[in-house]
Design a protein around this motif. Structure first.
Motif, short mmCIF file in Angstrom:
data_model
loop_
_atom_site.label_atom_id
_atom_site.label_comp_id
_atom_site.label_asym_id
_atom_site.label_seq_id
_atom_site.Cartn_x
_atom_site.Cartn_y
_atom_site.Cartn_z
N PHE A 25 0.80 -1.22 0.00
CA PHE A 25 0.00 0.00 0.00
C PHE A 25 0.84 1.28 0.00
O PHE A 25 0.31 2.38 -0.09
N LEU A 26 2.17 1.16 0.09
CA LEU A 26 3.02 2.33 0.22
C LEU A 26 2.88 3.35 -0.93
O LEU A 26 2.85 4.55 -0.67
N PRO A 27 2.81 2.91 -2.20
CA PRO A 27 2.66 3.90 -3.26
C PRO A 27 1.37 4.71 -3.16
O PRO A 27 1.27 5.80 -3.74
N ALA A 28 0.37 4.19 -2.43
CA ALA A 28 -0.91 4.88 -2.31
C ALA A 28 -0.97 5.84 -1.12
O ALA A 28 -2.00 6.47 -0.89
N LEU A 29 0.12 5.95 -0.34
CA LEU A 29 0.10 6.81 0.84
C LEU A 29 -0.34 8.25 0.54
O LEU A 29 -1.17 8.81 1.26
N ALA A 41 2.55 13.07 7.98
CA ALA A 41 2.95 12.55 9.28
C ALA A 41 1.90 11.60 9.85
O ALA A 41 2.22 10.56 10.42
N VAL A 42 0.62 11.94 9.70
CA VAL A 42 -0.45 11.07 10.20
C VAL A 42 -0.49 9.77 9.39
O VAL A 42 -0.62 8.68 9.95
N MET A 43 -0.36 9.86 8.07
CA MET A 43 -0.36 8.65 7.26
C MET A 43 0.84 7.78 7.58
O MET A 43 0.79 6.55 7.44
N GLY A 157 -8.20 2.93 -7.28
CA GLY A 157 -8.24 3.61 -5.99
C GLY A 157 -7.59 2.76 -4.91
O GLY A 157 -7.46 1.54 -5.03
N TRP A 158 -7.22 3.41 -3.82
CA TRP A 158 -6.45 2.73 -2.78
C TRP A 158 -7.20 1.61 -2.09
O TRP A 158 -6.60 0.65 -1.58
N ARG A 159 -8.54 1.68 -2.07
CA ARG A 159 -9.30 0.63 -1.37
C ARG A 159 -9.15 -0.73 -2.06
O ARG A 159 -9.32 -1.78 -1.42
N ALA A 160 -8.84 -0.73 -3.33
CA ALA A 160 -8.63 -1.99 -4.03
C ALA A 160 -7.45 -2.77 -3.46
O ALA A 160 -7.43 -4.01 -3.51
N SER A 236 5.01 9.73 -10.25
CA SER A 236 3.62 9.40 -9.92
C SER A 236 3.59 8.15 -9.06
O SER A 236 4.60 7.49 -8.86
N SER A 237 2.39 7.79 -8.56
CA SER A 237 2.28 6.66 -7.64
C SER A 237 2.70 5.35 -8.29
O SER A 237 3.35 4.51 -7.66
N ASP A 238 2.33 5.13 -9.56
CA ASP A 238 2.72 3.88 -10.20
C ASP A 238 4.22 3.85 -10.49
O ASP A 238 4.87 2.80 -10.40
N GLN A 239 4.81 5.02 -10.81
CA GLN A 239 6.26 5.08 -10.99
C GLN A 239 6.99 4.85 -9.66
O GLN A 239 8.03 4.18 -9.63
N ILE A 240 6.45 5.39 -8.57
CA ILE A 240 7.04 5.14 -7.25
C ILE A 240 7.02 3.64 -6.94
O ILE A 240 7.97 3.09 -6.40
N GLY A 241 5.92 2.98 -7.30
CA GLY A 241 5.83 1.54 -7.08
C GLY A 241 6.92 0.78 -7.81
O GLY A 241 7.53 -0.15 -7.28
N LEU A 242 7.19 1.18 -9.06
CA LEU A 242 8.26 0.54 -9.82
C LEU A 242 9.62 0.76 -9.17
O LEU A 242 10.45 -0.15 -9.08
#
Length: 392
Positions: A25-29, A41-43, A157-160, A236-242
């Protein structure tokens, strides 16, 4: 009910679930922070809070498995995991999400008890080799998990991501029910004295510190890299995931080399190489960034050596810690794993604090240098104190 020892693939998947739950779930933070309307900080509590609670679960579940067995503990854990994943999926407030996320940390039992099962079945260097084989295979999980999480967030979306956790938990429950036979020979009467003896062993704590600060450097990277990558390099989030997934290529290579060579060369030489290489490369990368010549590729070339070094180190240090008191493998795995996660939680919280003020590559690298340096010092102590232990 099955009574046979589990297949190696089952132990791999048990371990992989704990890794998936930590980092998919880290890329969706960033998107989750926007959805709940909270700060970075909360996330960050979804990481540091998770690891702190996982530490408590590891200590209690490892010891419980020494008393009642590996199988019933794992089945109970997986049932709870499915429930908490569903709560995270449907949470409408950050408070509900963070509480459910904390309880979801029971997933760490998979990694702890797979190590205990290996120690139940194998001794010495053979145990280290089996743990290295598991580490090599399950390295696919941290490599693919951020990639999968990034794409799930980008497309659905992140819930997936938490829907996927629910499905994984159900599948793991069925697998454990069908394949994991009991491997623990129960003898609860002498457990209290054995725990006290384990706690008094300095070599156990030396190996545990090697584990804690080796993995802690990786936790520092996982926590800080998404913010550095998005704020400094505009990914972007998907690039961060890679990018996050790529570091585990180094881990897979290191773990593969370890599994193939540990029976011949021994664990300690591999541990020392695994600590020295990332320390040198991170210091070099820090110098490059401070000189003003740093790039994204410099950062991730250096951090890939952290993955490679952990591949050489983690399984061997884990085997060393469990070999101190083999009859207490579950408790030892739980204590060592708890220390790893407490250390990770502290380092993740520190990383969030430091990078919230200013997210720069140099700050991230400096935090990683400190963690790797401590792990090297602990490895040198473990070498001094472990000469009397078998298979070292």
């Amino acid at each position: 009910m099955t009574r046979t020892p589990p297949r190696l693939t089952t132990l791999v998947l048990m371990t992989a679930l704990s890794v998936l739950t930590l980092n998919m779930f880290l890329p969706a933070l960033p998107a989750m922070g926007e959805s709940f309307g909270v700060s970075e900080a909360v996330m960050g509590l979804a990481i540091s809070g998770y690891m702190a609670c996982a530490a408590v679960f590891q200590m209690s579940l490892g010891a419980l498995s020494d008393r009642i067995g590996r199988r019933p503990v794992l089945l109970g854990v997986l049932a709870l995991y499915v429930v908490t994943s569903l709560v995270c999926l449907s949470a409408q407030s950050i408070e509900v999400f963070l509480v459910a996320r904390a309880v979801q940390a029971v997933a760490v039992a998979g990694g702890v008890l797979s190590s205990a099962v290996v120690r139940d079945l194998y001794d010495g260097r053979m145990a280290a080799a089996k743990l290295g084989t598991i580490a090599t295979a399950m390295a696919i999980a941290p490599m693919l998990a951020p990639i999968l999480g990034g794409f799930l967030d980008a497309w659905f979306g992140w819930r997936a991501i938490f829907a996927a956790y629910t499905i994984f938990g159900l599948a793991a429950f069925v697998l454990i029910w069908a394949d994991l036979g009991e491997t623990k020979q129960r003898d609860p009467a002498r457990q209290a004295g054995r725990v006290t003896a384990l706690l008094k062993e300095p070599v156990f704590w030396a190996y545990t510190c090697v584990l804690g600060f080796s993995v802690g450097a990786f936790f520092t990277f996982l926590t800080g890299a998404p913010f550095v990558a998005s704020q400094v390099f505009g990914l972007s989030s998907d690039q961060i995931g890679l990018v996050l997934g790529s570091i585990t290529l180094g881990y897979m290579l290191g773990a593969g080399i370890s599994a193939r060579t540990v029976e011949r060369v021994g664990a300690m030489p591999l541990i020392l190489v695994g600590r020295g290489l990332p320390l040198v490369s991170l210091v070099a990368a820090l110098a490059v960034f401070l000189a003003g010549f740093g790039t994204l590729w410099v950062l991730f070339a250096a951090t890939m050596t952290v993955g490679f070094g952990n591949g050489l180190t983690v399984a061997n240090a884990n085997a060393g810690a469990l070999a101190v008191r083999p009859e207490m493998a579950g408790t030892a795995a739980g204590l060592a794993g708890a220390f790893v996660l407490v250390t990770g939680a502290v380092l993740a919280g520190l990383t969030t604090m430091v990078l919230s003020a200013q997210a720069t590559p140099a700050r991230l690298i400096l935090l990683m240098v400190a963690a790797v340096a401590v792990s090297m010092a602990a490895a040198l102590l473990a070498r001094r104190w472990s000469k009397a232990l078998p298979a070292n």
